[in-house]
Design a protein around this motif. Structure first.
Motif, PDB file in Angstrom:
ATOM      1  N   GLY A  16       0.807  -1.213   0.000  1.00  0.00           N
ATOM      2  CA  GLY A  16       0.000   0.000   0.000  1.00  0.00           C
ATOM      3  C   GLY A  16       0.840   1.263   0.000  1.00  0.00           C
ATOM      4  O   GLY A  16       2.071   1.220  -0.084  1.00  0.00           O
ATOM      5  N   SER A  17       0.150   2.408   0.113  1.00  0.00           N
ATOM      6  CA  SER A  17       0.808   3.711   0.039  1.00  0.00           C
ATOM      7  C   SER A  17       0.325   4.613   1.174  1.00  0.00           C
ATOM      8  O   SER A  17      -0.793   4.470   1.671  1.00  0.00           O
ATOM      9  CB  SER A  17       0.493   4.391  -1.298  1.00  0.00           C
ATOM     10  OG  SER A  17       0.960   3.621  -2.378  1.00  0.00           O
ATOM     11  N   ARG A  19       1.067   8.996   2.441  1.00  0.00           N
ATOM     12  CA  ARG A  19       1.794  10.241   2.244  1.00  0.00           C
ATOM     13  C   ARG A  19       1.911  10.975   3.562  1.00  0.00           C
ATOM     14  O   ARG A  19       0.901  11.282   4.194  1.00  0.00           O
ATOM     15  CB  ARG A  19       1.114  11.144   1.211  1.00  0.00           C
ATOM     16  CG  ARG A  19       1.984  12.350   0.856  1.00  0.00           C
ATOM     17  CD  ARG A  19       1.384  13.234  -0.201  1.00  0.00           C
ATOM     18  NE  ARG A  19       0.402  14.162   0.324  1.00  0.00           N
ATOM     19  CZ  ARG A  19       0.050  15.313  -0.248  1.00  0.00           C
ATOM     20  NH1 ARG A  19       0.646  15.671  -1.384  1.00  0.00           N
ATOM     21  NH2 ARG A  19      -0.877  16.085   0.292  1.00  0.00           N
ATOM     22  N   ARG A  67      10.764   3.693  -4.308  1.00  0.00           N
ATOM     23  CA  ARG A  67       9.479   3.498  -3.623  1.00  0.00           C
ATOM     24  C   ARG A  67       8.991   4.763  -2.933  1.00  0.00           C
ATOM     25  O   ARG A  67       7.784   5.006  -2.861  1.00  0.00           O
ATOM     26  CB  ARG A  67       9.603   2.378  -2.583  1.00  0.00           C
ATOM     27  CG  ARG A  67      10.007   1.032  -3.140  1.00  0.00           C
ATOM     28  CD  ARG A  67       9.897  -0.064  -2.087  1.00  0.00           C
ATOM     29  NE  ARG A  67      10.761   0.171  -0.932  1.00  0.00           N
ATOM     30  CZ  ARG A  67      10.320   0.247   0.315  1.00  0.00           C
ATOM     31  NH1 ARG A  67       9.037   0.136   0.580  1.00  0.00           N
ATOM     32  NH2 ARG A  67      11.169   0.438   1.323  1.00  0.00           N
ATOM     33  N   PHE A  68       9.902   5.555  -2.406  1.00  0.00           N
ATOM     34  CA  PHE A  68       9.553   6.783  -1.682  1.00  0.00           C
ATOM     35  C   PHE A  68       9.965   7.997  -2.518  1.00  0.00           C
ATOM     36  O   PHE A  68      10.988   7.972  -3.208  1.00  0.00           O
ATOM     37  CB  PHE A  68      10.267   6.851  -0.341  1.00  0.00           C
ATOM     38  CG  PHE A  68       9.815   5.853   0.686  1.00  0.00           C
ATOM     39  CD1 PHE A  68       8.969   4.792   0.364  1.00  0.00           C
ATOM     40  CD2 PHE A  68      10.246   5.960   1.994  1.00  0.00           C
ATOM     41  CE1 PHE A  68       8.558   3.872   1.315  1.00  0.00           C
ATOM     42  CE2 PHE A  68       9.858   5.058   2.968  1.00  0.00           C
ATOM     43  CZ  PHE A  68       9.012   4.012   2.621  1.00  0.00           C
ATOM     44  N   GLN A  82       6.019  10.754  -0.011  1.00  0.00           N
ATOM     45  CA  GLN A  82       5.101   9.810  -0.631  1.00  0.00           C
ATOM     46  C   GLN A  82       5.732   8.433  -0.560  1.00  0.00           C
ATOM     47  O   GLN A  82       6.812   8.224  -1.116  1.00  0.00           O
ATOM     48  CB  GLN A  82       4.826  10.207  -2.080  1.00  0.00           C
ATOM     49  CG  GLN A  82       3.912   9.241  -2.803  1.00  0.00           C
ATOM     50  CD  GLN A  82       2.508   9.237  -2.256  1.00  0.00           C
ATOM     51  OE1 GLN A  82       1.904  10.289  -2.042  1.00  0.00           O
ATOM     52  NE2 GLN A  82       1.968   8.050  -2.005  1.00  0.00           N
ATOM     53  N   MET A  83       5.053   7.513   0.093  1.00  0.00           N
ATOM     54  CA  MET A  83       5.587   6.172   0.290  1.00  0.00           C
ATOM     55  C   MET A  83       4.695   5.172  -0.446  1.00  0.00           C
ATOM     56  O   MET A  83       3.485   5.113  -0.191  1.00  0.00           O
ATOM     57  CB  MET A  83       5.650   5.834   1.784  1.00  0.00           C
ATOM     58  CG  MET A  83       6.428   6.848   2.600  1.00  0.00           C
ATOM     59  SD  MET A  83       6.598   6.387   4.332  1.00  0.00           S
ATOM     60  CE  MET A  83       4.886   6.478   4.863  1.00  0.00           C
ATOM     61  N   SER A  84       5.284   4.403  -1.336  1.00  0.00           N
ATOM     62  CA  SER A  84       4.550   3.408  -2.101  1.00  0.00           C
ATOM     63  C   SER A  84       5.223   2.057  -1.945  1.00  0.00           C
ATOM     64  O   SER A  84       6.356   1.966  -1.489  1.00  0.00           O
ATOM     65  CB  SER A  84       4.512   3.810  -3.578  1.00  0.00           C
ATOM     66  OG  SER A  84       3.927   5.082  -3.745  1.00  0.00           O
ATOM     67  N   SER A  85       4.503   1.015  -2.359  1.00  0.00           N
ATOM     68  CA  SER A  85       5.027  -0.359  -2.248  1.00  0.00           C
ATOM     69  C   SER A  85       5.590  -0.612  -0.855  1.00  0.00           C
ATOM     70  O   SER A  85       6.691  -1.139  -0.691  1.00  0.00           O
ATOM     71  CB  SER A  85       6.116  -0.592  -3.300  1.00  0.00           C
ATOM     72  OG  SER A  85       5.609  -0.383  -4.605  1.00  0.00           O
ATOM     73  N   LEU A  86       4.818  -0.229   0.140  1.00  0.00           N
ATOM     74  CA  LEU A  86       5.285  -0.327   1.515  1.00  0.00           C
ATOM     75  C   LEU A  86       5.490  -1.774   1.934  1.00  0.00           C
ATOM     76  O   LEU A  86       4.761  -2.687   1.496  1.00  0.00           O
ATOM     77  CB  LEU A  86       4.306   0.360   2.454  1.00  0.00           C
ATOM     78  CG  LEU A  86       4.420   1.890   2.462  1.00  0.00           C
ATOM     79  CD1 LEU A  86       3.169   2.529   3.040  1.00  0.00           C
ATOM     80  CD2 LEU A  86       5.650   2.333   3.233  1.00  0.00           C
TER      81      LEU A  86
END
Length: 129
Positions: A16-17, A19, A67-68, A82-86
């Motif tokens: 998940g993501s 911010r 990812r970030f 922004q953080m993705s593919s956590l």
């Protein structure tokens, strides 16, 4: 004096993501670099990402590259992460921090904690598998 206030943490499943936001107040004209650090239970606080407040250059630790994304809105005195593919290993308290003008080399975004004079209270990020 610069005051920093983080927001946007929470719980999310792996992949998940989220911010994160950090609003700076006070002597914001004196900021040279804004950064994000994190601290997991039982571990040292570690650098995640940083951005030159005026020039916009960025620097990331290897584990979050791709990812970030760190960004800033100078008009709002706000820096974002922004953080993705956590991943579960991203679970930590995330802190916003600032380096004032005159500390360190102008063009360098430092990864060490010592040059960051101002810190927020932190926001919890929990990633479940």
């Amino acid at each position: 004096q610069v005051l920093l206030a983080e927001s946007g943490g929470g719980s999310v499943q792996a992949g998940g993501s989220l911010r994160l936001s950090c609003v700076a107040s006070g002597r914001t004209f004196s900021i040279r670099v804004m950064g994000w650090f994190r601290q997991a239970p039982g571990k040292e606080r570690e650098f995640v990402a940083g951005i030159n407040w005026h020039g916009g250059s960025t620097y990331y630790t290897d584990s979050v590259k791709g990812r970030f994304t760190i960004s800033r809105d100078n008009a709002k005195n706000t820096v974002y992460l922004q953080m993705s593919s956590l991943k579960p290993e991203d679970t930590a308290v995330y802190y916003c921090a600032a380096v004032p003008t005159g500390r360190g080399s102008y063009a360098v975004v430092p990864a060490g904690r010592t040059l960051y004079d101002y810190w927020g209270q932190g926001t919890q990020v929990t990633v479940s598998s």
